[in-house]
Design a protein around this motif. Structure first.
Motif, PDB file in Angstrom:
ATOM      1  N   GLN A  70      -1.186   6.762  -7.114  1.00 24.11           N
ATOM      2  CA  GLN A  70      -1.497   7.650  -6.003  1.00 24.11           C
ATOM      3  C   GLN A  70      -1.431   6.765  -4.759  1.00 24.11           C
ATOM      4  O   GLN A  70      -2.374   6.025  -4.452  1.00 24.11           O
ATOM      5  CB  GLN A  70      -2.891   8.252  -6.183  1.00 24.11           C
ATOM      6  CG  GLN A  70      -3.236   9.193  -5.110  1.00 24.11           C
ATOM      7  CD  GLN A  70      -3.103  10.648  -5.551  1.00 24.11           C
ATOM      8  OE1 GLN A  70      -3.551  11.494  -4.836  1.00 24.11           O
ATOM      9  NE2 GLN A  70      -2.502  10.951  -6.671  1.00 24.11           N
ATOM     10  N   LEU A  71      -0.273   6.783  -4.104  1.00 30.64           N
ATOM     11  CA  LEU A  71      -0.037   5.923  -2.951  1.00 30.64           C
ATOM     12  C   LEU A  71      -0.293   6.716  -1.681  1.00 30.64           C
ATOM     13  O   LEU A  71       0.364   7.726  -1.426  1.00 30.64           O
ATOM     14  CB  LEU A  71       1.399   5.397  -2.968  1.00 30.64           C
ATOM     15  CG  LEU A  71       1.825   4.668  -4.247  1.00 30.64           C
ATOM     16  CD1 LEU A  71       3.285   4.256  -4.160  1.00 30.64           C
ATOM     17  CD2 LEU A  71       0.930   3.483  -4.521  1.00 30.64           C
ATOM     18  N   MET A  72      -1.266   6.269  -0.915  1.00 33.59           N
ATOM     19  CA  MET A  72      -1.576   6.901   0.355  1.00 33.59           C
ATOM     20  C   MET A  72      -0.959   6.035   1.443  1.00 33.59           C
ATOM     21  O   MET A  72      -1.454   4.944   1.731  1.00 33.59           O
ATOM     22  CB  MET A  72      -3.084   7.061   0.519  1.00 33.59           C
ATOM     23  CG  MET A  72      -3.600   8.147  -0.443  1.00 33.59           C
ATOM     24  SD  MET A  72      -5.205   7.838  -1.169  1.00 33.59           S
ATOM     25  CE  MET A  72      -4.876   6.589  -2.373  1.00 33.59           C
ATOM     26  N   VAL A  73       0.161   6.519   1.988  1.00 32.31           N
ATOM     27  CA  VAL A  73       0.958   5.742   2.931  1.00 32.31           C
ATOM     28  C   VAL A  73       0.585   6.165   4.348  1.00 32.31           C
ATOM     29  O   VAL A  73       0.787   7.323   4.739  1.00 32.31           O
ATOM     30  CB  VAL A  73       2.465   5.925   2.672  1.00 32.31           C
ATOM     31  CG1 VAL A  73       3.265   5.052   3.629  1.00 32.31           C
ATOM     32  CG2 VAL A  73       2.802   5.587   1.212  1.00 32.31           C
ATOM     33  N   GLY A  99      -7.568  -0.204  -5.075  1.00 33.12           N
ATOM     34  CA  GLY A  99      -7.202  -1.489  -4.484  1.00 33.12           C
ATOM     35  C   GLY A  99      -6.869  -2.512  -5.543  1.00 33.12           C
ATOM     36  O   GLY A  99      -6.010  -2.292  -6.376  1.00 33.12           O
ATOM     37  N   SER A 100      -7.554  -3.649  -5.497  1.00 33.42           N
ATOM     38  CA  SER A 100      -7.443  -4.670  -6.544  1.00 33.42           C
ATOM     39  C   SER A 100      -6.002  -5.084  -6.787  1.00 33.42           C
ATOM     40  O   SER A 100      -5.468  -4.958  -7.889  1.00 33.42           O
ATOM     41  CB  SER A 100      -8.096  -4.165  -7.846  1.00 33.42           C
ATOM     42  OG  SER A 100      -9.420  -3.754  -7.621  1.00 33.42           O
ATOM     43  N   GLY A 101      -5.353  -5.604  -5.746  1.00 37.10           N
ATOM     44  CA  GLY A 101      -3.932  -5.920  -5.772  1.00 37.10           C
ATOM     45  C   GLY A 101      -3.471  -6.805  -6.907  1.00 37.10           C
ATOM     46  O   GLY A 101      -2.477  -6.508  -7.570  1.00 37.10           O
ATOM     47  N   ALA A 102      -4.170  -7.910  -7.155  1.00 34.74           N
ATOM     48  CA  ALA A 102      -3.743  -8.825  -8.225  1.00 34.74           C
ATOM     49  C   ALA A 102      -3.860  -8.147  -9.586  1.00 34.74           C
ATOM     50  O   ALA A 102      -2.967  -8.260 -10.430  1.00 34.74           O
ATOM     51  CB  ALA A 102      -4.567 -10.111  -8.181  1.00 34.74           C
ATOM     52  N   LEU A 103      -4.958  -7.432  -9.805  1.00 35.17           N
ATOM     53  CA  LEU A 103      -5.135  -6.718 -11.073  1.00 35.17           C
ATOM     54  C   LEU A 103      -4.064  -5.643 -11.232  1.00 35.17           C
ATOM     55  O   LEU A 103      -3.456  -5.515 -12.298  1.00 35.17           O
ATOM     56  CB  LEU A 103      -6.533  -6.095 -11.141  1.00 35.17           C
ATOM     57  CG  LEU A 103      -6.817  -5.191 -12.336  1.00 35.17           C
ATOM     58  CD1 LEU A 103      -6.651  -5.942 -13.654  1.00 35.17           C
ATOM     59  CD2 LEU A 103      -8.209  -4.578 -12.209  1.00 35.17           C
ATOM     60  N   ALA A 104      -3.825  -4.877 -10.195  1.00 38.71           N
ATOM     61  CA  ALA A 104      -2.810  -3.822 -10.259  1.00 38.71           C
ATOM     62  C   ALA A 104      -1.437  -4.411 -10.571  1.00 38.71           C
ATOM     63  O   ALA A 104      -0.684  -3.855 -11.377  1.00 38.71           O
ATOM     64  CB  ALA A 104      -2.772  -3.038  -8.953  1.00 38.71           C
ATOM     65  N   ALA A 147      -3.782   4.322 -10.356  1.00 37.04           N
ATOM     66  CA  ALA A 147      -3.961   3.360  -9.268  1.00 37.04           C
ATOM     67  C   ALA A 147      -3.955   4.116  -7.947  1.00 37.04           C
ATOM     68  O   ALA A 147      -2.969   4.764  -7.602  1.00 37.04           O
ATOM     69  CB  ALA A 147      -2.850   2.308  -9.284  1.00 37.04           C
ATOM     70  N   ALA A 148      -5.069   4.070  -7.220  1.00 32.72           N
ATOM     71  CA  ALA A 148      -5.193   4.720  -5.910  1.00 32.72           C
ATOM     72  C   ALA A 148      -5.126   3.626  -4.854  1.00 32.72           C
ATOM     73  O   ALA A 148      -6.031   2.802  -4.747  1.00 32.72           O
ATOM     74  CB  ALA A 148      -6.503   5.485  -5.820  1.00 32.72           C
ATOM     75  N   ILE A 149      -4.040   3.631  -4.087  1.00 29.84           N
ATOM     76  CA  ILE A 149      -3.759   2.508  -3.198  1.00 29.84           C
ATOM     77  C   ILE A 149      -3.470   2.997  -1.785  1.00 29.84           C
ATOM     78  O   ILE A 149      -2.644   3.883  -1.585  1.00 29.84           O
ATOM     79  CB  ILE A 149      -2.533   1.718  -3.706  1.00 29.84           C
ATOM     80  CG1 ILE A 149      -2.670   1.357  -5.197  1.00 29.84           C
ATOM     81  CG2 ILE A 149      -2.294   0.485  -2.844  1.00 29.84           C
ATOM     82  CD1 ILE A 149      -3.780   0.414  -5.536  1.00 29.84           C
ATOM     83  N   TYR A 150      -4.154   2.399  -0.802  1.00 24.59           N
ATOM     84  CA  TYR A 150      -3.854   2.645   0.606  1.00 24.59           C
ATOM     85  C   TYR A 150      -2.791   1.639   1.029  1.00 24.59           C
ATOM     86  O   TYR A 150      -2.968   0.435   0.845  1.00 24.59           O
ATOM     87  CB  TYR A 150      -5.088   2.420   1.482  1.00 24.59           C
ATOM     88  CG  TYR A 150      -6.194   3.434   1.322  1.00 24.59           C
ATOM     89  CD1 TYR A 150      -6.094   4.533   0.494  1.00 24.59           C
ATOM     90  CD2 TYR A 150      -7.367   3.283   2.049  1.00 24.59           C
ATOM     91  CE1 TYR A 150      -7.124   5.453   0.388  1.00 24.59           C
ATOM     92  CE2 TYR A 150      -8.405   4.198   1.940  1.00 24.59           C
ATOM     93  CZ  TYR A 150      -8.275   5.279   1.108  1.00 24.59           C
ATOM     94  OH  TYR A 150      -9.296   6.183   1.001  1.00 24.59           O
ATOM     95  N   LEU A 151      -1.698   2.154   1.627  1.00 26.26           N
ATOM     96  CA  LEU A 151      -0.584   1.301   2.045  1.00 26.26           C
ATOM     97  C   LEU A 151      -0.155   1.604   3.462  1.00 26.26           C
ATOM     98  O   LEU A 151      -0.224   2.750   3.908  1.00 26.26           O
ATOM     99  CB  LEU A 151       0.639   1.547   1.145  1.00 26.26           C
ATOM    100  CG  LEU A 151       0.551   1.205  -0.319  1.00 26.26           C
ATOM    101  CD1 LEU A 151       1.804   1.680  -1.048  1.00 26.26           C
ATOM    102  CD2 LEU A 151       0.370  -0.280  -0.492  1.00 26.26           C
ATOM    103  N   THR A 152       0.350   0.588   4.137  1.00 25.19           N
ATOM    104  CA  THR A 152       1.042   0.805   5.401  1.00 25.19           C
ATOM    105  C   THR A 152       2.485   1.183   5.077  1.00 25.19           C
ATOM    106  O   THR A 152       2.928   1.054   3.927  1.00 25.19           O
ATOM    107  CB  THR A 152       1.032  -0.474   6.261  1.00 25.19           C
ATOM    108  OG1 THR A 152       1.758  -1.494   5.566  1.00 25.19           O
ATOM    109  CG2 THR A 152      -0.386  -0.943   6.556  1.00 25.19           C
TER     110      THR A 152
END
Length: 181
Positions: free
Chosen positions: A135-138, A117-122, A6-11
């Protein structure tokens, strides 16, 4: 057996929604990390909203380093309750939440499935212990509101930190693996 990454862009406050806030912080270092992830994967796994946004944008992106061509040519597996005719090299996964179809995809002998992305699926896949790596890109931004990646009320998930990289623009790329993966 395949891994789901899971490759996710986060604040900093965990928001993943509408990542227009990433622009000022995106640089060659982050681009190289994304390039590596994409080229180490054999297919994309997407929820409907992310899929539709990507399918509209990516075919029009100029290819300067092979990234757009790779993004456009990879097989895509899409979960949706409403989509009926996928395009852009995509296949719909059956079922109301597609958990069993994803479990079967993981059993195939080919490479990684990259979940963007795909928050609900993730969230659904995480609750069924199907995501192997995060893989969290903060990004150094606080929004104070918006859809969070780790949603309230979710079951606990044990993760092990296996990698840390910080870009010159202050983005922390944190790689976690699910304990037991």
């Amino acid at each position: 057996m395949r891994n789901i990454i899971a490759a996710i862009y986060l604040t900093l406050d965990g928001v993943m929604e509408h990542p227009a806030w990433t622009g000022p912080y995106f640089n060659d270092e982050l681009g190289a990390a994304q390039h590596r992830l994409l080229f180490e994967s054999d297919a994309l796994l997407l929820g409907r909203v992310t899929y539709q946004g990507f399918a509209q944008a990516w075919p029009n992106v100029p290819d300067t380093d092979g990234f757009a061509n790779r993004m456009n040519s990879l097989p895509k597996y899409v979960t949706s309750r409403t989509l009926t005719t996928p395009e852009w090299n995509a296949q719909l996964l059956p079922g109301p939440d597609a958990t069993e179809a994803v479990r079967q995809l993981k059993q195939q002998p080919s490479g990684n499935l990259l979940l963007y992305g795909s928050g609900a699926l993730a969230d659904t896949l995480r609750q069924h212990d199907l995501i192997d790596e995060y893989q969290l890109m903060v990004f150094p931004v606080v929004l104070g509101q918006g859809q969070r990646f780790f949603r309230e009320g979710s079951a606990p998930t044990d993760l092990q930190l296996v990698g840390v990289q910080t870009t010159s623009t202050g983005v922390s790329i944190l790689t976690y693996r699910r304990v037991g993966s």
